[in-house]
Each structure stands twice: as structure tokens, then as C-alpha cells.
Design a protein around this motif. Structure first.
Motif, PDB file in Angstrom:
ATOM      1  N   UNK A 205       0.828  -1.214   0.000  1.00  0.00           N
ATOM      2  CA  UNK A 205       0.000   0.000   0.000  1.00  0.00           C
ATOM      3  C   UNK A 205       0.860   1.260   0.000  1.00  0.00           C
ATOM      4  N   UNK A 206       2.159   1.133   0.213  1.00  0.00           N
ATOM      5  CA  UNK A 206       3.068   2.271   0.143  1.00  0.00           C
ATOM      6  C   UNK A 206       3.833   2.315  -1.183  1.00  0.00           C
ATOM      7  N   UNK A 207       3.702   1.268  -1.997  1.00  0.00           N
ATOM      8  CA  UNK A 207       4.536   1.153  -3.190  1.00  0.00           C
ATOM      9  C   UNK A 207       3.768   1.260  -4.494  1.00  0.00           C
ATOM     10  N   UNK A 208       2.575   0.684  -4.568  1.00  0.00           N
ATOM     11  CA  UNK A 208       1.820   0.674  -5.826  1.00  0.00           C
ATOM     12  C   UNK A 208       0.377   1.090  -5.555  1.00  0.00           C
ATOM     13  N   UNK A 209      -0.272   1.762  -6.504  1.00  0.00           N
ATOM     14  CA  UNK A 209      -1.690   2.107  -6.323  1.00  0.00           C
ATOM     15  C   UNK A 209      -2.528   0.841  -6.164  1.00  0.00           C
ATOM     16  N   UNK A 210      -3.306   0.795  -5.123  1.00  0.00           N
ATOM     17  CA  UNK A 210      -4.109  -0.388  -4.829  1.00  0.00           C
ATOM     18  C   UNK A 210      -5.467   0.063  -4.297  1.00  0.00           C
ATOM     19  N   UNK A 211      -6.524  -0.409  -4.942  1.00  0.00           N
ATOM     20  CA  UNK A 211      -7.857  -0.048  -4.497  1.00  0.00           C
ATOM     21  C   UNK A 211      -8.093  -0.628  -3.102  1.00  0.00           C
ATOM     22  N   UNK A 212      -8.663   0.189  -2.221  1.00  0.00           N
ATOM     23  CA  UNK A 212      -8.859  -0.237  -0.839  1.00  0.00           C
ATOM     24  C   UNK A 212      -9.749  -1.470  -0.742  1.00  0.00           C
ATOM     25  N   UNK A 213     -10.709  -1.604  -1.660  1.00  0.00           N
ATOM     26  CA  UNK A 213     -11.578  -2.769  -1.645  1.00  0.00           C
ATOM     27  C   UNK A 213     -10.829  -4.053  -1.945  1.00  0.00           C
ATOM     28  N   UNK A 214      -9.867  -3.990  -2.875  1.00  0.00           N
ATOM     29  CA  UNK A 214      -9.049  -5.154  -3.213  1.00  0.00           C
ATOM     30  C   UNK A 214      -8.170  -5.528  -2.029  1.00  0.00           C
ATOM     31  N   UNK A 215      -7.526  -4.517  -1.448  1.00  0.00           N
ATOM     32  CA  UNK A 215      -6.676  -4.758  -0.289  1.00  0.00           C
ATOM     33  C   UNK A 215      -7.480  -5.358   0.852  1.00  0.00           C
ATOM     34  N   UNK A 216      -8.671  -4.825   1.102  1.00  0.00           N
ATOM     35  CA  UNK A 216      -9.528  -5.310   2.174  1.00  0.00           C
ATOM     36  C   UNK A 216      -9.966  -6.743   1.924  1.00  0.00           C
ATOM     37  N   UNK A 217     -10.366  -7.046   0.690  1.00  0.00           N
ATOM     38  CA  UNK A 217     -10.846  -8.392   0.376  1.00  0.00           C
ATOM     39  C   UNK A 217      -9.780  -9.444   0.642  1.00  0.00           C
ATOM     40  N   UNK A 218      -8.568  -9.216   0.110  1.00  0.00           N
ATOM     41  CA  UNK A 218      -7.513 -10.216   0.286  1.00  0.00           C
ATOM     42  C   UNK A 218      -7.014 -10.269   1.718  1.00  0.00           C
ATOM     43  N   UNK A 219      -7.135  -9.162   2.448  1.00  0.00           N
ATOM     44  CA  UNK A 219      -6.769  -9.163   3.864  1.00  0.00           C
ATOM     45  C   UNK A 219      -7.677 -10.105   4.650  1.00  0.00           C
ATOM     46  N   UNK A 220      -8.988  -9.973   4.434  1.00  0.00           N
ATOM     47  CA  UNK A 220      -9.941 -10.847   5.118  1.00  0.00           C
ATOM     48  C   UNK A 220      -9.785 -12.287   4.647  1.00  0.00           C
ATOM     49  N   UNK A 221      -9.623 -12.449   3.342  1.00  0.00           N
ATOM     50  CA  UNK A 221      -9.479 -13.789   2.760  1.00  0.00           C
ATOM     51  C   UNK A 221      -8.279 -14.518   3.368  1.00  0.00           C
ATOM     52  N   UNK A 222      -7.139 -13.836   3.391  1.00  0.00           N
ATOM     53  CA  UNK A 222      -5.924 -14.462   3.918  1.00  0.00           C
ATOM     54  C   UNK A 222      -6.037 -14.779   5.396  1.00  0.00           C
ATOM     55  N   UNK A 223      -6.656 -13.891   6.147  1.00  0.00           N
ATOM     56  CA  UNK A 223      -6.833 -14.105   7.583  1.00  0.00           C
ATOM     57  C   UNK A 223      -7.719 -15.326   7.824  1.00  0.00           C
TER      58      UNK A 223
END
Length: 305
Positions: A205-223
Motif C-alpha cells: 500500500x506504500x509502493x503501488x496504487x491499490x484499491x482499498x476494496x481489493x486490499x480489504x478483500x484479500x486481507x480478510x481472505x488471507x486471515x
């Protein structure tokens, strides 16, 4: 998760950055302390976001993990042959307690770091997160979904495999003390390893543009799937790319193989999938096993067998 949902719900189209036209305002007009708090700038309301972070993390960890422990390991313990990946092996009581407390410690560390991070973001700290698909278009958005998924698996497979090198394994061995893992095993590892994985998960999230929804989805998925993968319960995924629980359970049973968690792609690519014609033990490093005809070649003793 709370921060990203709030911003998406509010229709925030900023990218979580302090833009050039606002720099003067942000720096020169801090009398209202919007950007000042514990430790300096960007820490306003840090206590509130820490509370959110701890609450969310432990609700999932204790909620999902606790339910699986209660329903299978307590209610159905006598019928373990019907559901358990390793039906004849359970953790010793001391290991069961260690797994719970070590996992809880790491979740607390992760919650603290995440709470500070989201406080920074909510106070205008610079990241590459964006909130409107129009900012980069639909093609970029759709491509970022599988790319972020693959990155997350890369950030698991290669560091994890490195931790199985003899030089580093003495620390990673803490995680492999739990040879028949339960849901608490997902976070039961040496704290430095937990911090490494957290860092690799959040650094994009500090290096490449990333939609917050995508980041959120994979965060929950991985957890969620991290807990399931360590559950020790023989569950089969409905998703074609997600291996069954027994895939990672075999990693704990045979040690140096099956290094991935959410896909077998990199284990297939590097030949580290467990094979029935190879011998594995805690002293058989490399991920390829040893010829089953000659287990002594791997330094295996009768005790290991």
C-alpha cells in the motif's frame, strides 16, 4: 478493515495522500491538532483506532478459531477419524496452551502495529491506496485482483521456504512444535516471523496504487483461510485455486514441503509438493524429501521414523 470500509462507504476518492495543494494547510494550520497526537503528526485518535484494531482482530481469531476448536476438538473429539487430518495425533495440553497464548501474543503485536498504521492513514498519512475505481480505470482494478493475490502468496511461499533453511529453522521450529495444528496455530510462531509476514502483507500500500476494496478483500481472505489451513480439520475448499486443509496440515506433519498456504502454484513450480515416493522428516531439508528406499541418506534415525 474498519478504516477501509469507512472510507469506501463515505465515498472517499482520495488516495490517502497529502497532496501538494494541501501541504501548506496541513503543516501550517495544525492549531486544531488534526494531525497531532501521540508521537507527533498523524496520531490523532490513536486510542480509538487501536481499540478497533484489537477488537476486530480478536473477534475473528477467537470467534472463528474458538468455534472450530469447540465444535470439532471438544464436541466431536471422540469421532476424530471422521473429521481430523491426523486423527491419531492431538497436541499435548502444554502445547495446546502454548499455541493459544503465543497466537494471542502475536495477534496483539499485529493489532498494535495495524492500529498505528490505520491511525496514520486516517490522519492523512501518505499511502498509495485509492477509493474510486475511476482513478485508474476498470482494467487496472480487475488486473490488480489476481496480481495482489499472487503477491500475497509470493510473500508467504519464499520467506516461509527461507525459514526452513537450517540456519533459520531453529526459530521457525517454534511453529513446527505444533505437529498436529489447530486453529490457534495460524498465529503461533516466533514473533519476529509474525512481524515479517505482517510487513510483507502491508508494504504494497506504500509502493503501488491499490484499491482499498481489493486490499480489504484479500486481507480478510488471507486471515480467514490462514485459520482454516491450520485448523487440522479435513475440509475441502469450494474454490479451485484454494487447496484443502490437509495440504498445509501435511506441511506440519512432514515439515519441509508444501510451503504455500492459499495455492499450490509455487510448490508445483519448485518441486516442493509432498510426494508419496519420497521420505520426509524434520532433518530432511530442501523441500524435495529423500529417496524412500534410503531414508538414512537424509540423516534419519529410528526415532525420526
Amino acid at each position: 478493515m474498519y478504516v477501509q470500509v469507512k472510507r469506501l462507504w463515505q465515498g472517499d476518492t482520495t488516495r490517502g495522500t497529502i497532496s501538494a495543494q494541501h501541504t501548506s494547510f496541513d503543516i501550517d494550520n495544525v492549531t486544531n491538532h488534526d494531525f497531532v497526537g501521540v508521537g507527533g503528526y498523524y496520531m490523532k485518535d490513536v486510542g480509538f483506532y487501536l481499540l478497533q484494531s484489537f477488537t476486530g482482530a480478536f473477534l475473528i481469531f477467537y470467534g472463528v478459531g474458538g468455534y472450530l476448536k469447540w465444535y470439532y476438538y471438544i464436541q466431536r473429539r471422540e469421532g476424530a477419524a471422521d473429521w481430523k487430518c491426523q486423527p491419531d495425533r492431538f497436541l499435548q495440553p502444554e502445547d495446546d496452551r502454548l499455541e493459544f497464548w503465543l497466537g494471542s501474543l502475536n495477534m496483539a503485536i499485529g493489532s498494535l502495529l495495524s492500529g498505528i498504521l490505520v491511525t496514520y492513514i486516517m490522519n492523512g498519512g501518505e499511502t498509495k491506496l485509492y477509493y474510486s475505481i475511476k482513478d485508474y480505470g476498470w482494467v487496472y482494478f480487475l488486473l490488480s485482483i489476481p496480481i495482489n493475490y499472487l503477491y500475497n502468496e509470493v510473500s508467504i511461499y519464499y520467506p516461509h521456504r527461507m525459514m526452513h533453511h537450517p540456519i533459520f529453522y531453529r526459530h521457525h521450529k517454534v511453529h513446527h512444535r505444533f505437529k498436529a495444528p489447530t486453529p490457534w496455530s495460524a498465529a503461533a510462531m516466533h514473533p519476529y516471523e509474525f512481524i515479517i509476514f505482517q510487513f510483507l502483507l502491508e508494504i504494497p500500500i506504500f509502493l503501488v496504487p491499490l484499491h482499498a476494496g481489493v486490499f480489504l478483500f484479500w486481507l480478510i481472505y488471507g486471515y480467514y483461510y490462514g485459520i482454516l489451513a491450520h485448523s487440522g480439520i479435513d475440509l475441502h475448499s469450494m474454490l479451485p485455486w484454494q487447496p484443502s486443509v490437509i495440504f498445509h496440515d501435511d506441511h506440519h506433519k512432514y515439515f519441509h514441503c508444501n510451503f504455500g498456504v492459499n495455492t499450490m502454484i509455487f510448490d508445483r513450480l519448485h518441486g516442493t509438493l509432498r510426494k508419496n515416493d519420497r521420505f520426509y522428516s524434520e532433518t530432511t531439508f530442501g523441500g524435495k524429501g529423500a529417496p524412500i528406499q534410503d531414508p538414512s541418506a537424509a540423516g534419519v534415525t529410528d526415532k525420526d521414523s
